[in-house]
Every structure is written in C-alpha cells, then in structure tokens.
Design a protein around this motif. Sequence first.
Motif, PDB file in Angstrom:
ATOM      1  N   TRP A 194       0.873  -1.167   0.000  1.00  0.00           N
ATOM      2  CA  TRP A 194       0.000   0.000   0.000  1.00  0.00           C
ATOM      3  C   TRP A 194       0.910   1.216   0.000  1.00  0.00           C
ATOM      4  O   TRP A 194       2.010   1.179   0.555  1.00  0.00           O
ATOM      5  N   PHE A 195       0.434   2.301  -0.585  1.00  0.00           N
ATOM      6  CA  PHE A 195       1.179   3.549  -0.557  1.00  0.00           C
ATOM      7  C   PHE A 195       0.311   4.608   0.099  1.00  0.00           C
ATOM      8  O   PHE A 195      -0.848   4.781  -0.262  1.00  0.00           O
ATOM      9  N   GLN A 196       0.886   5.307   1.072  1.00  0.00           N
ATOM     10  CA  GLN A 196       0.147   6.350   1.791  1.00  0.00           C
ATOM     11  C   GLN A 196       0.934   7.636   1.727  1.00  0.00           C
ATOM     12  O   GLN A 196       2.142   7.656   1.961  1.00  0.00           O
ATOM     13  N   GLN A 197       0.248   8.713   1.418  1.00  0.00           N
ATOM     14  CA  GLN A 197       0.847  10.042   1.488  1.00  0.00           C
ATOM     15  C   GLN A 197      -0.195  11.025   1.979  1.00  0.00           C
ATOM     16  O   GLN A 197      -1.387  10.788   1.851  1.00  0.00           O
ATOM     17  N   ASP A 198       0.286  12.103   2.554  1.00  0.00           N
ATOM     18  CA  ASP A 198      -0.662  13.092   3.065  1.00  0.00           C
ATOM     19  C   ASP A 198      -1.231  13.913   1.916  1.00  0.00           C
ATOM     20  O   ASP A 198      -0.934  13.688   0.759  1.00  0.00           O
ATOM     21  N   GLY A 199      -2.071  14.849   2.258  1.00  0.00           N
ATOM     22  CA  GLY A 199      -2.768  15.630   1.248  1.00  0.00           C
ATOM     23  C   GLY A 199      -2.070  16.911   0.843  1.00  0.00           C
ATOM     24  O   GLY A 199      -2.687  17.773   0.227  1.00  0.00           O
ATOM     25  N   THR A 200      -0.810  17.054   1.158  1.00  0.00           N
ATOM     26  CA  THR A 200      -0.075  18.251   0.786  1.00  0.00           C
ATOM     27  C   THR A 200      -0.162  18.473  -0.722  1.00  0.00           C
ATOM     28  O   THR A 200      -0.007  17.535  -1.500  1.00  0.00           O
ATOM     29  N   THR A 201      -0.393  19.695  -1.119  1.00  0.00           N
ATOM     30  CA  THR A 201      -0.606  20.015  -2.524  1.00  0.00           C
ATOM     31  C   THR A 201       0.521  19.511  -3.415  1.00  0.00           C
ATOM     32  O   THR A 201       0.287  18.961  -4.488  1.00  0.00           O
ATOM     33  N   CYS A 202       1.757  19.656  -2.980  1.00  0.00           N
ATOM     34  CA  CYS A 202       2.882  19.237  -3.824  1.00  0.00           C
ATOM     35  C   CYS A 202       2.923  17.721  -4.009  1.00  0.00           C
ATOM     36  O   CYS A 202       3.557  17.225  -4.935  1.00  0.00           O
ATOM     37  N   HIS A 203       2.257  16.974  -3.144  1.00  0.00           N
ATOM     38  CA  HIS A 203       2.221  15.510  -3.260  1.00  0.00           C
ATOM     39  C   HIS A 203       1.073  15.031  -4.135  1.00  0.00           C
ATOM     40  O   HIS A 203       0.981  13.842  -4.418  1.00  0.00           O
ATOM     41  N   THR A 204       0.195  15.917  -4.518  1.00  0.00           N
ATOM     42  CA  THR A 204      -1.034  15.478  -5.193  1.00  0.00           C
ATOM     43  C   THR A 204      -1.185  16.061  -6.593  1.00  0.00           C
ATOM     44  O   THR A 204      -2.300  16.193  -7.087  1.00  0.00           O
ATOM     45  N   ALA A 205      -0.083  16.382  -7.240  1.00  0.00           N
ATOM     46  CA  ALA A 205      -0.144  16.825  -8.634  1.00  0.00           C
ATOM     47  C   ALA A 205      -0.757  15.701  -9.468  1.00  0.00           C
ATOM     48  O   ALA A 205      -0.556  14.514  -9.171  1.00  0.00           O
ATOM     49  N   ARG A 206      -1.486  16.053 -10.489  1.00  0.00           N
ATOM     50  CA  ARG A 206      -2.182  15.046 -11.299  1.00  0.00           C
ATOM     51  C   ARG A 206      -1.221  13.977 -11.821  1.00  0.00           C
ATOM     52  O   ARG A 206      -1.517  12.787 -11.778  1.00  0.00           O
ATOM     53  N   ALA A 207      -0.054  14.379 -12.317  1.00  0.00           N
ATOM     54  CA  ALA A 207       0.904  13.405 -12.855  1.00  0.00           C
ATOM     55  C   ALA A 207       1.363  12.433 -11.769  1.00  0.00           C
ATOM     56  O   ALA A 207       1.511  11.230 -12.018  1.00  0.00           O
ATOM     57  N   THR A 208       1.574  12.941 -10.556  1.00  0.00           N
ATOM     58  CA  THR A 208       2.000  12.084  -9.449  1.00  0.00           C
ATOM     59  C   THR A 208       0.897  11.108  -9.072  1.00  0.00           C
ATOM     60  O   THR A 208       1.142   9.904  -8.927  1.00  0.00           O
ATOM     61  N   ILE A 209      -0.310  11.609  -8.905  1.00  0.00           N
ATOM     62  CA  ILE A 209      -1.430  10.738  -8.533  1.00  0.00           C
ATOM     63  C   ILE A 209      -1.669   9.686  -9.610  1.00  0.00           C
ATOM     64  O   ILE A 209      -1.891   8.501  -9.298  1.00  0.00           O
ATOM     65  N   ASP A 210      -1.607  10.076 -10.876  1.00  0.00           N
ATOM     66  CA  ASP A 210      -1.809   9.106 -11.959  1.00  0.00           C
ATOM     67  C   ASP A 210      -0.746   8.011 -11.917  1.00  0.00           C
ATOM     68  O   ASP A 210      -1.059   6.824 -12.065  1.00  0.00           O
ATOM     69  N   LEU A 211       0.507   8.388 -11.697  1.00  0.00           N
ATOM     70  CA  LEU A 211       1.584   7.408 -11.601  1.00  0.00           C
ATOM     71  C   LEU A 211       1.373   6.470 -10.417  1.00  0.00           C
ATOM     72  O   LEU A 211       1.524   5.246 -10.533  1.00  0.00           O
ATOM     73  N   LEU A 212       0.990   7.034  -9.284  1.00  0.00           N
ATOM     74  CA  LEU A 212       0.763   6.206  -8.093  1.00  0.00           C
ATOM     75  C   LEU A 212      -0.442   5.285  -8.268  1.00  0.00           C
ATOM     76  O   LEU A 212      -0.418   4.122  -7.838  1.00  0.00           O
TER      77      LEU A 212
END
Length: 132
Positions: free
Chosen positions: A19-37
Amino acid sequence: MITNFFIPELNNHDVQELWFQQDGTTCHTARATIDLLKDTFGDRLISRFGPVNWPPRSCDLTPLDYFLWGYVKSLVYADKPQTLDHFEDNIRRVIADIRPQMLEKVIENWTSRLNYIRASRGSHMPEIIFKM
C-alpha cells in the motif's frame, strides 16, 4: 524524485502486496503524481485524490508522520550529505538499519493512539503525550 528514485526501488518488491500512503499536501497530489501512483498501486493508494481518501487532520495518527519521517530525516542529514548519491546512500542505509523491534514499539504506540481516539470519540488529546 518519484520516477528516478522511488519507482525503481519498488522493483525489489511485490508491488501487489504494498500500500502507498501520502498526506494531502498540494505538492504531493499533482495530477501526474497521482496518476503514476494509481497506475502503480491501484486501489492500494491512500492519498488526497486516491482511491482511499487521506483522513483530514490526521497527521499525528500515522506512524509515518509521528515517527518515521523525523527519525529518518535526523539520521540522513546527520553527516550533511553534499551530493545526491551521498543523500540517496544515506536514505538506503537508514531505512535498512531500522530493526523490527523498533517497528514493534512504533506499532504499540500507534495502537495506543487509536484506542485513545476511539475511547474519546475523536476529540482532541491535549493532555496526552505519546512516547516511544
């Protein structure tokens, strides 16, 4: 960093079990990052825009936030790495040196936090200091 460091490190593991967990910080939730994850972890992604939503105002509840990041950071930067290779080597060394006994204590502490929150029905805990 995620494509050059994190994803290649996953090749040593069965990603279907992680499982992968990350907080909701804006820099962690860019569309490209979320799509990759999402492509990598599928429905095992806990994030602000992931299949499992990150619980709001919960940073002090997760062992990653109240223990691991601070512990790792303090040791990774202890010798003031001057190059990216040195920095990456420090990260690998510090993570590899974490012993199961330490993680057992972290999980005991986490269980105590969850039990207290359950008993207090999610109210604030200003009088509680959790110790490792």
